[in-house]
Design a protein around this motif. Structure first.
Motif, PDB file in Angstrom:
ATOM      1  N   ASP A   1     -11.971   7.624   7.631  1.00  0.00           N
ATOM      2  CA  ASP A   1     -10.807   8.405   7.192  1.00  0.00           C
ATOM      3  C   ASP A   1     -10.943   8.804   5.728  1.00  0.00           C
TER       4      ASP A   1
ATOM      5  N   ASP B   1      -5.976   3.519   3.066  1.00  0.00           N
ATOM      6  CA  ASP B   1      -4.941   4.559   3.005  1.00  0.00           C
ATOM      7  C   ASP B   1      -4.781   5.097   1.593  1.00  0.00           C
TER       8      ASP B   1
ATOM      9  N   GLU C   1      -5.562   8.932   0.414  1.00  0.00           N
ATOM     10  CA  GLU C   1      -4.526   9.736  -0.249  1.00  0.00           C
ATOM     11  C   GLU C   1      -4.961  10.161  -1.639  1.00  0.00           C
TER      12      GLU C   1
ATOM     13  N   ASP D   1       0.817  -1.205   0.000  1.00  0.00           N
ATOM     14  CA  ASP D   1       0.000   0.000   0.000  1.00  0.00           C
ATOM     15  C   ASP D   1       0.853   1.258   0.000  1.00  0.00           C
ATOM     16  N   GLU D   2       2.017   1.197   0.674  1.00  0.00           N
ATOM     17  CA  GLU D   2       2.847   2.401   0.765  1.00  0.00           C
ATOM     18  C   GLU D   2       3.316   2.860  -0.607  1.00  0.00           C
TER      19      GLU D   2
ATOM     20  N   SER E   1      -7.342  -0.522  -0.562  1.00  0.00           N
ATOM     21  CA  SER E   1      -6.729  -0.024   0.680  1.00  0.00           C
ATOM     22  C   SER E   1      -7.356   1.313   1.091  1.00  0.00           C
TER      23      SER E   1
ATOM     24  N   VAL F   1       0.483   4.585  -2.374  1.00  0.00           N
ATOM     25  CA  VAL F   1       0.305   5.927  -1.816  1.00  0.00           C
ATOM     26  C   VAL F   1       1.359   6.874  -2.376  1.00  0.00           C
TER      27      VAL F   1
END
Length: 1023
Positions: free
Chosen positions: A509, A468, A472, A429-430, A466, A433
């Motif tokens: 979120d 996140d 983003e 996921d990072e 995801s 992002v």
């Protein structure tokens, strides 16, 4: 003559005789003992004498004062004198013992030997020195006394006065100065020679001790003076050091200021050099590329022999040697970076960005090497770090600006940023992002013109699994829109779809990111456009806002059915669907609420010229004509749609999203957009019309109308108070002959729900309570007072306990004495509801039970039955003090209304007795059904209802059987009784008045009904 009167003559005598040391000691002793303060003449005389500058120069007097007139010296002298007095007393005791033993001796020789031994010991004592024998002392005393002259007698008298008054230091000083006083003592006048000898020795002893004390005192003073001098010297050195440090600090500050100025100049020069170096680097890269191209062309056209002998070329396909060496250097750099990047902390990895950027720029011509260099940016990003992501995104954008759009697309857009690479399972996921951050940075860069790649990337991010990544995506797209503000309709469509999808996302979120970041950016993008392109203000009013409104309406109206007066809320097919639809409607309205400040700003910017800069003038223009397009849309079209949405609001359900809360917040914000005048003239009228469509629609609109619209009109609090009062007067049941209308319960439920929601918003509590107090006054109609009582019961569920104790209970106490019986009945039920809602407060239960006790003695049977029904509400809060108090009160009422041996037959019971018995039975059953531990408190009521020993009861046979069953279940033994007679047909059963919905209950301390003494003994339990 008082003792203090001798002080002045003594001082004058010492001055005349020149005994200045004795005079000074007298001055000090008199000050210490307080005698000097009581004799002004002596004090002035001594002060004038010692302050004479001719006799005592200032420096001499100051030295004497510093030496002797100090707290340390005086204290030591007093202490030494005390020790000398103790030693003198011990010596006198020893001598008395010695004399007594001498008289008891039988042998004169032994007595003489003892006397000689005593004299020898005294002669050997250093303190006394050589002392004459007793007979010699007597001779000397007789001889001296014979030659006493006038001066000697005066000295002796003065010495005697000083000694008698306790001026010991002055007396000893006089003995030192007087040539004749040294041979005299206190025994020189009228005393025996032996006593004179003893007194002389005592005086000599005191002189010796005083001398030793003075010696030690002088040494101590000298030591103290030395330490004081040392401390002063150290203080001087410390002050000098402080001055030196202050000068150093001043110097350092000046140097710091100078260095700061130089650093600022250097930074400015460095920035200029960076700008210049960037420009020259671009030129160098372009020149290098051109040189490489020319050398390659030259190598292809040159002869093989020339090529072999030329130092600038190699045998590798005719490529220049410098190109090959540079490729090898890039490979070495990439190998080193990949080796060390995993061993560096996250903060240190940013130092590698310039090297990776340079390698990417130099490898632009080689697809394999360029892809490897580009992937290094993502390989170094191993841990989620926002600062690291932004730094990497900026570095990648700078590389693209250097190499150009085409080279960048080949290196990044079709490589590590492509959809296939981002969706790879090995990439977490990072990395996705980070990809969105890079895309957002590219979108805000002027050199990158491929908007299609950016839009597609955001579409993929909005559908990412995801949370996140989706959050983003919303934040990155908001940055892209704010920086670029694209003008094509495709970008607008994608932005709207992404915003609506993410605003109702299941993750809070993600929804918050879309609501707080993306939606305001889109609104600002549309409403700030001044041209006639596809993206303009019309896009917002005609496309985006209708999409948003339709999404909210579709979610809410799916739970309604029918039309007009038949319109009703039927709910959804399953709890899951209900939860999903509530969340979608709430999220959509919160999203619209986040755009309202932007809408208000656009209204003020587009308002007529004479109103700009004045919000009040804009509000007036909105209310008068609203001539400009955005104002017309807000006042007419948007307001009507918002009223439709409010009319479809779903009732709140515990555990599901509160639609009403989001609706109220959005409605309050919309009132601020259109202004208070439009709110009063347009919104209130349209919502009033919506209230009369159907019952369910009225229940949906009324709470939001009271809490979100009416307070936002001009003078909102006053308008809300007046609106509430008129609403209560209109909606109150019309009481005719003390019989409420059939729609009474419906009106009370709707009004109670609206008042309860208004009380939940604490800022309106004061206005609400003032209105209810006004409506509770006796000059209002009976229906108004009845409805007000029910509203007090409803609002007490959410009001804080202090407000209940200060405002609700006093008003209910007044309503308890109302002339209308149904108001009194309702007040009993309201009191129980308040006690149930605030069961944690002892004061609430105490107030309730006291007022119910008064109502229990009401002359009307309906009121007494209502009191019993109020007691039964203790079942809603089992285990509380109110439940226990209610159970005890039910027993007390049963025993008071149906005492033992009071009825002789079944026909002696009246219609009121039957109604009371039925109510008591129902209350006892409810209390026992909620909490079996209350059986001991409720059992006396059950026994009283059975009729005790008389076996006559006001209950019918079915209820009697149930009471017996409850008693047997509790362990009671029921004696066989004569079958109860049937209830005569002329005595119909009475039912308590209709009850309205109330709150939950609270506990408190013991019931005030305990004052009612039971007249019926409990039957024995079976063993």
């Amino acid at each position: 003559m008082p003792p203090d009167a001798e002080l002045l003559p003594t001082a004058l005598y010492l001055i005349q005789r020149g005994y200045w040391c004795a005079l000074y000691e007298l001055y000090i002793d008199a000050k210490r003992t307080g005698a000097l303060a009581a004799d002004d003449a002596a004090r002035l005389t001594l002060h004038k004498f010692f302050t004479d500058s001719q006799r005592f120069p200032a420096q001499v007097l100051r030295a004497v004062r510093e030496t002797f007139d100090s707290g340390v010296s005086a204290a030591r002298v007093i202490d030494a004198e005390s020790r000398a007095a103790v030693a003198e007393y011990d010596l006198r005791i020893a001598r008395d013992d010695l004399a007594r033993h001498g008289k008891q001796s039988s042998s004169a020789l032994r007595a003489r030997d003892d006397a000689d031994g005593t004299r020898a010991a005294m002669d050997a004592d250093d303190a006394f020195g050589a002392v004459p024998r007793a007979d010699a002392s007597m001779d000397a005393s007789t001889s001296t006394q014979a030659h006493v002259d006038t001066d000697t007698k005066l000295d002796a008298a003065c010495y005697e006065f000083l000694s008698r008054r306790g001026f010991r230091a002055a007396a000893l000083a006089m003995r030192d100065e007087s040539p004749t006083a040294a041979t005299l003592d206190e025994q020189s006048f009228g005393k025996s020679p032996q006593a004179s000898s003893v007194g002389e020795r005592a005086a000599l002893r005191r002189m010796y001790d005083r001398a030793r004390v003075a010696e030690h005192t002088a040494a101590a003073l000298e030591s103290e003076r030395a330490r004081s001098d040392a401390a002063e010297s150290e203080l001087v050195r410390a002050r000098a050091r402080v001055d030196e440090l202050e000068r150093e600090i001043t110097t350092l500050r000046d140097e710091h200021a100078t260095v700061s100025d130089n650093l600022a100049k250097i930074n400015a020069e460095l920035n200029l050099m960076k700008t210049s170096s960037s420009s020259w680097e671009k030129r160098a890269n372009a020149a290098t590329s051109e040189m490489t191209r020319l050398l390659s062309r030259l190598g292809a056209e040159t002869d093989a022999e020339v090529t072999a002998s030329d130092d600038w070329t190699s045998i590798h396909g005719g490529a220049p040697r410098t190109t090959i060496e540079e490729d090898e250097t890039i490979d070495v750099c990439l190998n080193v970076i990949s080796t060390v990047v995993g061993k560096l902390p996250a903060s240190a990895r940013l130092e590698l960005l310039p090297m990776i950027s340079r390698a990417c720029a130099r490898a632009a011509g080689d697809a394999t090497r360029a892809a490897r260099a580009a992937n290094m940016f993502f390989e170094m990003y191993k841990k989620p770090n926002e600062d690291q992501r932004l730094a990497i995104a900026n570095a990648i954008a700078n590389v693209g600006e250097v190499v150009g759009v085409d080279a960048f697309d080949g290196m990044f857009s079709r490589g590590c940023l492509s959809a296939e690479t981002s969706a790879a399972a090995a990439h977490g996921d990072e990395r996705r992002v980070l990809t969105l951050d890079v895309v957002a940075k590219l979108g805000s860069s002027l050199w990158y013109t491929s908007n299609a790649f950016i839009i597609d990337s955001f579409k993929r991010g909005a559908a990412d699994p995801s949370d996140d990544v989706r959050a983003e995506c919303a934040r990155g797209m908001s940055r892209y829109i704010a920086a670029r503000a694209p003008s094509d309709a495709t970008a607008a469509d994608v932005a709207e779809d992404v915003a609506l999808a993410l605003a109702s996302d299941g993750s809070e979120d993600v929804a918050d990111a879309a609501r707080l970041d993306l939606a305001p950016a889109i609104a600002e993008w549309y409403l700030s456009s001044q041209d006639a392109s596809a993206v303009s203000m019309n896009r917002f009013t005609d496309v985006f806002a209708p999409k948003l409104f339709n999404a909210a309406l579709a979610a809410l109206e799916s739970g309604w059915s029918g039309a007009g007066a038949e319109r009703a809320f039927t709910g959804w097919s399953s709890p899951e669907e209900a939860d999903r639809m509530r969340w979608r409607a709430s999220a959509t309205m919160r999203m619209f609420e986040s755009m309202m400040p932007t809408i208000r700003g656009a209204i003020e910017r587009s308002a007529p010229e004479h109103t700009r800069g004045d919000p009040d003038a804009v509000d007036v223009a909105l209310a008068n004509d609203a001539a400009w397009p955005l104002a017309t849309w807000c006042v007419n079209d948007a307001s009507r749609v918002i009223v439709r949405i409010i009319s479809s609001a779903a009732p709140d359900v515990v555990g599901q999203e509160s639609v009403r809360e989001s609706m109220c917040a959005a409605l309050t914000s919309w009132c601020k957009v259109v202004g208070p005048r439009v709110t009063r003239s347009t919104l209130i009228d349209e919502l009033n019309e919506a209230c009369v469509v159907s019952r369910d629609q009225r229940a949906a609109v009324l709470p939001l109308l009271l809490a979100g619209v009416v307070p936002n009109t001009p003078n909102g609090d006053d308008v809300l108070e007046d609106y509430l009062k008129r609403l209560i007067e209109v909606e109150a049941p019309k009481v005719l002959s003390d019989v409420p209308r059939s729609e009474d319960a419906t009106t009370s439920d709707i009004m109670g729900d609206a008042a309860r929601y208004l009380a939940a918003l604490e800022r309106h509590n004061a206005c609400l309570l003032r209105t209810l107090k006004r409506c509770a006054k006796p000059d209002n109609e009976t229906g108004v007072r009845l409805l007000t009582t029910r509203l007090f019961a409803a609002t007490s569920e959410v009001l804080p306990t202090p407000s209940v104790l200060e405002d609700v209970y006093p008003t209910l106490n007044a309503l308890r004495a109302d002339a209308a019986k149904y108001v009194r009945c309702e007040s009993a039920l309201a009191l129980a509801s308040v006690a149930c809602s605030h069961y944690e407060s002892v004061d609430a239960t105490t107030h309730t039970m006291r007022q119910l006790e008064i109502l229990a003695a009401d002359v009307d049977i309906d009121v007494r039955v209502a009191v019993v029904a109020a007691m039964s509400r203790g079942a809603s809060v089992p285990g509380t003090t109110f439940a226990v108090s209610a159970a005890n009160a039910v027993s007390a009422l049963a025993q008071a209304n149906f005492p033992a041996h009071d009825r002789t037959n079944r026909k002696s019971f009246t219609q009121d007795d039957c109604a009371m018995a039925t109510a008591l039975f129902a209350a006892a059953r409810e209390l026992l059904g909620a909490d079996g531990a209350l059986f001991a408190a409720v059992a006396p009521a059950l026994v009283a209802l059975l009729g005790g020993e008389s076996a006559y009861t006001a209950l019918d046979q079915a209820h009697r059987a149930q009471v017996e069953t409850m008693l047997r279940d509790g362990g009671w033994q029921i004696a066989p009784a004569t079958p109860a007679e049937p209830i005569p047909a002329s005595i119909p059963t009475r039912q308590p008045p209709p009850q309205t919905s109330s709150a939950a209950a609270p506990p408190t301390s013991g019931s005030v009904f305990g004052r009612m003494k039971s007249k019926l003994a409990r039957a024995p339990r079976s063993t």
